[in-house]
Scaffold this motif. Structure first.
Motif, PDB file in Angstrom:
ATOM      1  N   ASP A  28      -6.297   1.879  -1.484  1.00 21.43           N
ATOM      2  CA  ASP A  28      -5.274   1.053  -2.127  1.00 21.43           C
ATOM      3  C   ASP A  28      -3.875   1.569  -1.819  1.00 21.43           C
ATOM      4  O   ASP A  28      -2.911   0.823  -1.852  1.00 21.43           O
ATOM      5  CB  ASP A  28      -5.495   1.022  -3.642  1.00 21.43           C
ATOM      6  N   GLN A  63       5.502  -3.895 -15.205  1.00 20.24           N
ATOM      7  CA  GLN A  63       5.576  -3.253 -16.512  1.00 20.24           C
ATOM      8  C   GLN A  63       5.763  -4.297 -17.599  1.00 20.24           C
ATOM      9  O   GLN A  63       6.329  -5.356 -17.383  1.00 20.24           O
ATOM     10  CB  GLN A  63       6.668  -2.178 -16.556  1.00 20.24           C
ATOM     11  N   LYS A 110      11.975  -0.826 -11.622  1.00 12.46           N
ATOM     12  CA  LYS A 110      10.614  -1.329 -11.795  1.00 12.46           C
ATOM     13  C   LYS A 110      10.613  -2.768 -12.302  1.00 12.46           C
ATOM     14  O   LYS A 110       9.627  -3.480 -12.148  1.00 12.46           O
ATOM     15  CB  LYS A 110       9.834  -0.424 -12.740  1.00 12.46           C
ATOM     16  N   GLY A 119      -0.558  -2.425 -11.060  1.00 13.36           N
ATOM     17  CA  GLY A 119       0.291  -2.198  -9.889  1.00 13.36           C
ATOM     18  C   GLY A 119       1.678  -1.745 -10.309  1.00 13.36           C
ATOM     19  O   GLY A 119       1.814  -0.792 -11.057  1.00 13.36           O
ATOM     20  N   THR A 120       2.699  -2.465  -9.846  1.00 11.87           N
ATOM     21  CA  THR A 120       4.067  -2.043 -10.168  1.00 11.87           C
ATOM     22  C   THR A 120       4.604  -2.718 -11.426  1.00 11.87           C
ATOM     23  O   THR A 120       5.713  -2.420 -11.840  1.00 11.87           O
ATOM     24  CB  THR A 120       5.014  -2.377  -9.007  1.00 11.87           C
ATOM     25  N   ARG A 175      10.438  -1.338  -3.718  1.00 15.96           N
ATOM     26  CA  ARG A 175       9.493  -1.822  -4.720  1.00 15.96           C
ATOM     27  C   ARG A 175       8.649  -2.991  -4.212  1.00 15.96           C
ATOM     28  O   ARG A 175       7.467  -3.102  -4.539  1.00 15.96           O
ATOM     29  CB  ARG A 175      10.245  -2.253  -5.983  1.00 15.96           C
ATOM     30  N   ARG A 177     -10.531  -0.937 -12.714  1.00 14.76           N
ATOM     31  CA  ARG A 177      -9.703  -0.414 -11.626  1.00 14.76           C
ATOM     32  C   ARG A 177     -10.541  -0.244 -10.364  1.00 14.76           C
ATOM     33  O   ARG A 177     -10.111  -0.612  -9.278  1.00 14.76           O
ATOM     34  CB  ARG A 177      -9.072   0.914 -12.043  1.00 14.76           C
ATOM     35  N   VAL A 229       5.718  -1.535  -2.653  1.00 15.64           N
ATOM     36  CA  VAL A 229       4.930  -0.571  -3.414  1.00 15.64           C
ATOM     37  C   VAL A 229       3.718  -1.259  -4.029  1.00 15.64           C
ATOM     38  O   VAL A 229       3.839  -2.338  -4.615  1.00 15.64           O
ATOM     39  CB  VAL A 229       5.794   0.086  -4.519  1.00 15.64           C
ATOM     40  N   GLY A 230       2.535  -0.651  -3.849  1.00 21.15           N
ATOM     41  CA  GLY A 230       1.331  -1.170  -4.479  1.00 21.15           C
ATOM     42  C   GLY A 230       1.277  -0.743  -5.925  1.00 21.15           C
ATOM     43  O   GLY A 230       1.018  -1.533  -6.823  1.00 21.15           O
ATOM     44  N   GLU A 231       1.518   0.545  -6.155  1.00 20.96           N
ATOM     45  CA  GLU A 231       1.610   1.038  -7.524  1.00 20.96           C
ATOM     46  C   GLU A 231       2.338   2.365  -7.562  1.00 20.96           C
ATOM     47  O   GLU A 231       2.415   3.085  -6.568  1.00 20.96           O
ATOM     48  CB  GLU A 231       0.234   1.144  -8.179  1.00 20.96           C
ATOM     49  N   TYR A 232       2.914   2.647  -8.725  1.00 18.90           N
ATOM     50  CA  TYR A 232       3.550   3.939  -8.949  1.00 18.90           C
ATOM     51  C   TYR A 232       2.526   4.863  -9.584  1.00 18.90           C
ATOM     52  O   TYR A 232       1.627   4.407 -10.288  1.00 18.90           O
ATOM     53  CB  TYR A 232       4.760   3.769  -9.879  1.00 18.90           C
ATOM     54  N   SER A 248      -6.596   6.325  -5.561  1.00 13.38           N
ATOM     55  CA  SER A 248      -6.070   5.214  -4.772  1.00 13.38           C
ATOM     56  C   SER A 248      -5.972   5.564  -3.288  1.00 13.38           C
ATOM     57  O   SER A 248      -6.054   4.675  -2.445  1.00 13.38           O
ATOM     58  CB  SER A 248      -4.735   4.717  -5.335  1.00 13.38           C
ATOM     59  N   LYS A 266       0.812  -1.216   0.000  1.00  9.84           N
ATOM     60  CA  LYS A 266       0.000   0.000   0.000  1.00  9.84           C
ATOM     61  C   LYS A 266       0.845   1.264   0.000  1.00  9.84           C
ATOM     62  O   LYS A 266       0.369   2.353   0.296  1.00  9.84           O
ATOM     63  CB  LYS A 266      -0.934  -0.014   1.199  1.00  9.84           C
TER      64      LYS A 266
END
Lengths: 393, 295
Positions: A260, B249, A392, B246-247, A239, B141, A242-245, A255, A191
């Motif tokens: 999230d 790619q 990433k 999410g992260t 990373r 989403r 990390v949930g998302e960038y 988010s 999160k």
């Protein structure tokens, strides 16, 4: 049978196309244009009647998005320069668009300015020709991202800090350090959120400045290979949690609203939107200091309307327009007088030089170390981009 | 233009064209061929040629001097290998999921449903295509978010949704490309004569035997045609992964960052070659099955 002939023909035409392409591109090989030395203007002439501007969303508003938000019509009436504008989404996009030579003026953040200057896309600006320049805060003038060799390359617009945002229900006690997203991030695994840009490496470098002094980082934008490797290591460890960038500010708002994301980098303007929605979030400027942006209005080196461009720079940095434009975007204005035209200057810590001194403004990382070291080569933005993609994974 | 205005010349032209079939063909084909070759193929080829150029790290200018460095980086770099595997993996899973969902739907539409129900089902299949790609991706989403519908539905069972990540990307992509898989399979099944199915059962074959030995072999080209869509569209997509991934790619993200953020068009072009090569390989593989005639 029919099929094989078809395929043969397709292959043949593809080959022809490739040959044609090779022939065409062959002609292009000589057209390499390096940066050309450009001189600043010494006096102003008559306005050309039009000016074309490239800017962040919300910087050039003519009332077409919201009738009550309009500081372009007044400019057009006063100067006779008709404004055409284009908005861009990221600094990198702005750098690419400026290469087309279609724009007279650009509003660039510090991670783009040096690239524009080095690429010969913008010219030095004679600030004596801009009366409003006198009112701009001194701590924004002639900084590493808006001047080279003491020559000014534009007029400061607004500035702001990248802040640590957290969900007040989940993240307790309230964090005061960036360790919430680095060393202690595992508490909020999945999160945590981070800004999706190579420039975010500077945030990790800034953290290491305090927590790993033995690395000797003096400036988060001047990293040699060892220092970059340390920052990359920290970000790779981050990373996992990390949930998302994020890079799209609406995505960030959503988010944090949906839970999230509960902790991560954000902007004051995002906090303002979340607060208006009643979301349980707060922002803090952590004790290590932070990164941030300071935008600069610059003039293209091949501007078709340089006089109108100068007129725009004066207009946009005049207190009233500067106040309106920076208030609309959600950042601190670049002059004291601008605060007379907006009532939220305090929330953005406008003119608070102490607060501003905690912000390490985005600057393009270049090979010649920005912290003055000459015994090593620093990592440049291309290297940072490659590193960011590695992080990433 | 003048030729059309002057009646004599017009008549002469038309009689010329009537007797010269090749000239007639050439005239008809000029416009589409110009489009295909100049606008489409050459533009793409030009872009790909930049893969052989380099970029000045400081000024960001492209210097058109030949080099194989970008191609070498993409082929040997562990980052690109990992991301390529991930991208192909996602595309394969999305394709399998879509085919498994599409087969029964298409079979029902083509062989079981009444003509009226069939029309309604075709419309229902096409309906999602009326909404924008972005709307659908963002809808997923919010469905998959922490406080989203999926978690709410799963809550009584004690389960949890996948959250944002590769699983979410696979779900969303499968949803997005499903119509493109159903339609070719439906078209292929419609072509299977009912008499063959009746003959099979008259000869004592069970339903499953008929499906396996008669319907499936005849539909295989159509199924493969469907997979070309879901596979190639998944391979090239990057927006869904940005929205719900999410992260993670995929190749598309790398192309995007190299064009947008890094301003490194040559490297981006080199990365873009990877999915192109994979798709060409796949097309070459399926060409012999006759699947391309079903597109």
């Amino acid at each position: 049978m029919l099929r094989t002939t078809k395929v043969k023909r397709t292959t043949a035409s593809a080959a022809v196309a490739l040959l044609a392409a090779a022939a065409l591109t062959g002609c292009g090989t000589t057209a390499v244009s390096g940066p050309s030395p450009t001189a600043e203007q010494t006096s102003l002439g008559d306005n050309e009647g039009s000016v074309s501007i490239l800017a962040w969303p919300g910087y050039v508003e003519d009332g077409s998005n919201d009738p009550s938000v309009d500081w372009v019509s007044g400019f057009e009436a006063k100067t006779g320069c008709a404004v055409t504008s284009k908005v861009y989404g990221t600094s990198d996009e702005a750098v690419n668009l400026m290469k087309t030579g279609d724009y007279d003026v650009v509003a660039a953040s510090g991670d783009a300015t040096l690239r524009l200057i080095a690429g010969g896309d913008v010219a030095p600006v004679n600030t004596d020709l801009i009366p409003s320049y006198a009112g701009i805060y001194d701590f924004l003038k002639n900084r590493a991202w808006n001047s080279v060799d003491g020559r000014s390359y534009g007029v400061p617009h607004g500035y702001g800090a990248n802040l640590l945002m957290y969900n007040t229900d989940v993240v307790q006690p309230a964090p005061t350090s960036w360790s919430a997203v680095f060393d202690d991030a595992s508490q909020y695994a999945g999160k945590v959120t981070a800004y999706d840009s190579p420039i975010y490496i500077a945030d990790a470098a800034l953290y290491l400045m305090t927590h790993k002094p033995e690395l000797g980082i003096k400036d988060p934008y001047a990293l040699d290979e060892t220092q970059l490797a340390a920052a990359v290591g920290l970000l790779k460890a981050q990373r996992v949690n990390v949930g998302e960038y994020w890079s799209d500010y609406l995505k960030q708002i959503q988010s944090f609203t949906s839970g999230d994301s509960v902790v991560g980098t954000s902007w004051q303007v995002i906090q303002n939107s979340l607060a208006a929605e009643g979301a349980k979030t707060a922002v803090v400027l952590p004790e290590e200091g932070t990164t941030g942006w300071s935008d600069t209005w610059m003039i293209a080196s091949k501007a078709k309307s340089p006089n109108c461009a100068y007129a725009w720079l004066d207009w946009i940095s005049s207190p009233e327009t500067n106040g309106k434009a920076t208030a609309y975007f959600g950042e601190a204005p670049s002059s004291e007088a601008a605060c007379n035209y907006r009532d939220d200057c305090e929330a953005f810590h406008a003119g608070d030089a102490d607060y501003a001194s905690k912000i390490h403004y985005w600057t393009t990382p270049v090979a010649a170390c920005l912290d003055g070291r000459t015994d090593v080569t620093c990592t440049d933005y291309t290297r940072w981009t490659a590193a960011w993609q590695e992080i990433k994974g | 233009m003048n030729a059309l205005l002057s009646p004599g010349l017009g008549r002469r032209t038309s009689s010329f064209l009537a007797t010269h079939s090749r000239a007639r063909l050439a005239l008809v084909l000029i416009a589409p061929l110009t489009w295909l070759v100049v606008v489409y193929v050459v533009a793409l080829a030009l872009l790909l040629v930049t893969a052989l150029w380099r970029v000045d790290g400081y000024t960001g200018q492209i210097s058109p001097s030949w080099t194989l460095d970008n191609i070498r980086t993409v082929v040997t770099g562990s980052l690109y290998q990992t991301v390529t595997l991930r991208t192909v993996g996602v595309a394969v899973v999305v394709t399998v999921v879509d085919v498994l969902i599409a087969l029964p739907i298409a079979f029902y539409m083509a062989k079981v449903a009444s003509p009226r129900a069939r029309r309604l089902l075709v419309i229902a299949t096409l309906m999602p295509l009326w909404a924008s790609y972005l709307v659908k991706a963002y809808a997923w989403r919010s469905l998959l978010s922490e406080q989203g519908l999926l978690n709410w539905v799963l809550a009584p069972t004690g389960l949890q949704g996948p959250g944002y990540g590769l699983t979410a990307a696979i779900i969303t992509l499968s949803y997005l490309w499903l119509p493109y898989v159903i339609l070719p399979i439906y078209a292929g099944l419609e072509k299977v004569p009912d008499s063959l199915i009746e003959a099979s059962s008259d000869l004592g074959a069970s339903t499953w035997r008929t499906l396996g030995s008669v319907v499936l072999p005849l539909t295989t080209p159509a199924i493969i045609a469907g997979t070309i869509f879901s596979f190639s569209l998944s391979l090239g997509d990057y927006i869904t992964v940005t929205i719900v991934g999410g992260t993670s790619q995929v190749l598309g993200n790398l192309v995007y960052t190299n064009v947008g953020a890094a301003n490194n068009l040559p490297l981006a072009a080199a990365i873009a070659l990877v999915p192109i090569v994979i798709i060409f390989g796949y097309l070459a593989l399926v060409r012999r099955t006759g699947a391309l005639d079903n597109l």
